[in-house]
Design an enzyme around this catalytic site. Structure first.
Site, PDB file in Angstrom:
ATOM      1  N   HIS A 269       0.816  -1.238  -0.060  1.00  0.00           N
ATOM      2  CA  HIS A 269       0.061  -0.104   0.086  1.00  0.00           C
ATOM      3  C   HIS A 269       1.023   1.105  -0.201  1.00  0.00           C
ATOM      4  CE1 HIS A 269       0.525  -0.051   4.594  1.00  0.00           C
ATOM      5  NE2 HIS A 269       0.545   0.893   4.316  1.00  0.00           N
ATOM      6  N   ASP A 299      -0.042  -7.762   1.204  1.00  0.00           N
ATOM      7  CA  ASP A 299       0.411  -6.401   1.218  1.00  0.00           C
ATOM      8  C   ASP A 299       2.208  -6.424   1.516  1.00  0.00           C
ATOM      9  OD1 ASP A 299       0.048  -3.674   1.659  1.00  0.00           O
ATOM     10  OD2 ASP A 299       0.191  -3.528   3.976  1.00  0.00           O
ATOM     11  N   GLY A 385       3.639   6.751   8.119  1.00  0.00           N
ATOM     12  CA  GLY A 385       5.197   6.900   7.693  1.00  0.00           C
ATOM     13  C   GLY A 385       5.824   5.662   7.994  1.00  0.00           C
ATOM     14  N   ASN A 386       5.616   4.876   9.174  1.00  0.00           N
ATOM     15  CA  ASN A 386       6.380   3.981   9.494  1.00  0.00           C
ATOM     16  C   ASN A 386       5.873   2.244   8.758  1.00  0.00           C
ATOM     17  OD1 ASN A 386       5.843   5.247  12.761  1.00  0.00           O
ATOM     18  ND2 ASN A 386       7.846   4.233  12.192  1.00  0.00           N
ATOM     19  N   SER A 387       4.832   2.665   8.193  1.00  0.00           N
ATOM     20  CA  SER A 387       4.629   1.416   7.211  1.00  0.00           C
ATOM     21  C   SER A 387       5.808   0.994   6.436  1.00  0.00           C
ATOM     22  CB  SER A 387       3.499   1.713   6.321  1.00  0.00           C
ATOM     23  OG  SER A 387       2.101   1.754   7.238  1.00  0.00           O
ATOM     24  N   LEU A 444      -6.366 -15.154 -19.005  1.00  0.00           N
ATOM     25  CA  LEU A 444      -7.144 -16.227 -18.222  1.00  0.00           C
ATOM     26  C   LEU A 444      -8.775 -15.982 -18.894  1.00  0.00           C
ATOM     27  CD1 LEU A 444      -7.548 -18.799 -16.222  1.00  0.00           C
ATOM     28  CD2 LEU A 444      -8.129 -16.878 -14.810  1.00  0.00           C
ATOM     29  N   GLY A 445      -9.067 -14.853 -18.981  1.00  0.00           N
ATOM     30  CA  GLY A 445     -10.468 -14.690 -19.882  1.00  0.00           C
ATOM     31  C   GLY A 445     -11.659 -14.923 -18.972  1.00  0.00           C
TER      32      GLY A 445
END
Length: 540
Positions: A269, A299, A385-387, A444-445
């Site tokens: 993210h 994630d 901001g720590n992510s 894949l369709g």
């Protein structure tokens, strides 16, 4: 006259009882000298009166002896029973001293009567009677002192004293034993534990870590700040579409390198939809980076930075982080979080591991997609901001990648990180895998709809991609995938959204054989099926 003195002489050596007889005899002799007839009359009358009194006194003496015998029996009975009963029995009897006194007086009177009848042996008879009276008086003395009840009382008191002292002794032993037991419990001694005992908690050897500066100094060169630029679209009041550039901030960890590139692990993210990425290293020098690979379901993402664009001082300042083992984590273990909080640069927070394997559902603010993972919970502050930053143990090893914070006005200290043992294989795959050229891309369709965790809970459906439409002649139709199937896995990778499915397929060329797992509705429930699919060409 001679007879009087003779009689007096015969009674001179007698005791007090014989003196009474002498006085009576002398008195009668005097009367006889004055009036013989009158003396004879009185003498006869006195003898008759004495005989009558003697008879009455003997009857009274018999009654009193019976009472004395009854008293003796009662005293013996009192000694066999309790002292309380002895007191009651003794109170019902006449005072023993009074009884002995009366008996003694009776004997003296009886001695006087006998002296009138037979003056010559009055002294001897009186002595015998007095001896008997003394015996009676002696017996009365012991009875007056209640010797039997006293003995009984002493015995009872001795028993009571023994019981009390024994109870006190046992009480002291019990209290002493209880004190020792409590002391053993406090000291953690389990030597007295039985087989059914649940045991006692061991003495902890944990210490409080207050200084983590050495850890920070060693790890900080491996932490970077990431600035992501992306284009966002919005509609004005007239319904016209307009685009603008948006900036988001995050953190990353240098986890690997090769001769040409550095590889930085971060959250998906943080870099999702980015048109450009700027990486800031620990020496504050910056460089451009590109997305090497993403895994939206976990994630996770990997950013690649070419070494040739880095300055020499930057290359000498930065380091690759050491990875730990998150499976060895214990609740309560100290932890350190490092990241680019609020975009101010790298900052450090400390805490502990609050919980393990917490199932947490997060929603991407840009795409609206929801993903659910098992994360490590910590009270070390994880702010915006720590992510993508590092969660460290006391050895300075990375045990988690900071991912999300629970935001609520009523909640404090609930941050989450992806366990490094979960992230490491995904990161390695993202590093080693190469995206396929667009001309060789696979297809894949299908057209699908995301089944998020909320939808799955509300409609009792499995999470994944709901197959809403299938292209005729496509790889999906040929393999046997049907409308209504829910795709949950693609070639061993979890699928929870169309974005995740597309992200995985960009690494596969057309014609590649893969295994796809779907869940198909069957009589109100879903049955899992594994389908072998040969991917088609995107350009066909």
């Amino acid at each position: 006259m001679d007879e009087k003195y003779t009689s007096n002489e015969n009674n001179t050596n007698n005791d007090s009882a014989s003196s009474d007889s002498l006085y009576s005899y002398s008195y009668r002799d005097k009367e006889q000298s004055e009036t013989t007839h009158q003396g004879d009359y009185y003498e006869e009358r006195n003898q008759q009166e004495a005989a009558r009194q003697n008879l009455e006194q003997e009857s009274d003496f018999t009654i009193k002896d019976a009472k004395l015998e009854e008293t003796d029996n009662c005293a013996a009975k009192e000694q066999e029973t309790s002292s309380a009963d002895a007191d009651i029995c003794a109170k019902e009897q006449p005072p023993h001293l009074d009884m002995s006194y009366k008996t003694e007086n009776f004997e003296q009177s009886n001695s006087k009567a006998d002296a009138l009848k037979n003056p010559s042996d009055g002294g001897e008879h009186s002595k015998k009677k007095k001896t008997k009276a003394k015996i009676v008086k002696s017996s009365g003395f012991w009875k007056s002192k209640k010797f039997g009840p006293v003995v009984a009382k002493c015995a009872v008191l001795a028993v009571v004293f023994g019981l009390v002292s024994g109870g006190v002794f046992q009480g002291v032993n019990y209290i002493t034993s209880s004190g020792r037991t409590q002391q053993d419990s406090i000291s953690g001694d389990s030597s007295n534990a039985t087989k059914d005992s649940i045991g006692k908690t061991p003495v902890s050897t944990a210490t409080t870590v207050k200084d983590v500066s050495n850890i920070v100094q060693n790890v900080m060169p491996s932490i970077v700040s990431i600035t992501s630029m992306s284009q966002s679209e919005y509609y004005n009041m007239f319904g016209q579409s307009q685009q603008y550039n948006s900036e988001s901030l995050g953190s990353g960890i240098i986890v690997d390198e090769d001769d040409d590139n550095l590889y930085i692990a971060t959250n998906n993210h943080v870099v999702s939809g980015a048109t450009s990425l700027t990486i800031c290293f620990s020496d504050n020098n910056t460089a451009s980076g590109t997305i090497k690979g993403t895994d939206p379901s976990s994630d996770l993402a990997v950013v690649q930075v070419p070494k040739k664009g880095l300055k020499s001082e930057t290359l000498s300042a930065i380091k690759v982080a050491a990875l730990g083992n998150s499976d060895e984590l214990q609740v309560g273990e100290s932890a350190v979080a490092i990241g680019n909080a609020l975009g101010y640069g790298q900052s450090v927070t400390t805490g502990v591991i609050s919980a393990l394997n917490r199932e947490v559902t997060t929603t991407d603010s840009q795409t609206g997609e929801s993903i659910t993972n098992e994360l490590v919970q910590t009270d070390a502050a994880i702010n915006p901001g720590n992510s993508g930053g590092a969660l460290l143990n006391m050895n300075g090893e990375v045990i988690g990648i900071n991912s999300v914070k629970y935001t609520d006005t009523q909640v404090e200290g609930m941050g989450y990180a992806i366990p490094i043992n979960t992230a490491q294989p995904i990161i390695e795959e993202l590093i080693t895998r190469e995206k396929v050229d667009e001309s060789k891309g696979s297809h894949l369709g299908i057209s699908g709809v995301d089944v998020t965790s909320d939808v799955a809970q509300n409609y009792r459906m499995p999470e994944g991609v709901y197959v809403a439409q299938i292209t005729s002649g496509s790889a999906a139709e040929t393999a046997g995938i049907k409308v209504g199937d829910i795709i949950t896995e693609f070639d061993g990778h979890k699928i929870d959204s169309m974005e995740t499915l597309k992200s995985q397929m960009q690494y596969y060329e057309a014609g590649t054989k893969v295994k796809i797992k779907v869940k198909r509705a069957d009589n109100g429930s879903y049955v899992e099926k594994e389908i072998n699919v040969t991917l088609g060409s995107k350009n066909s």
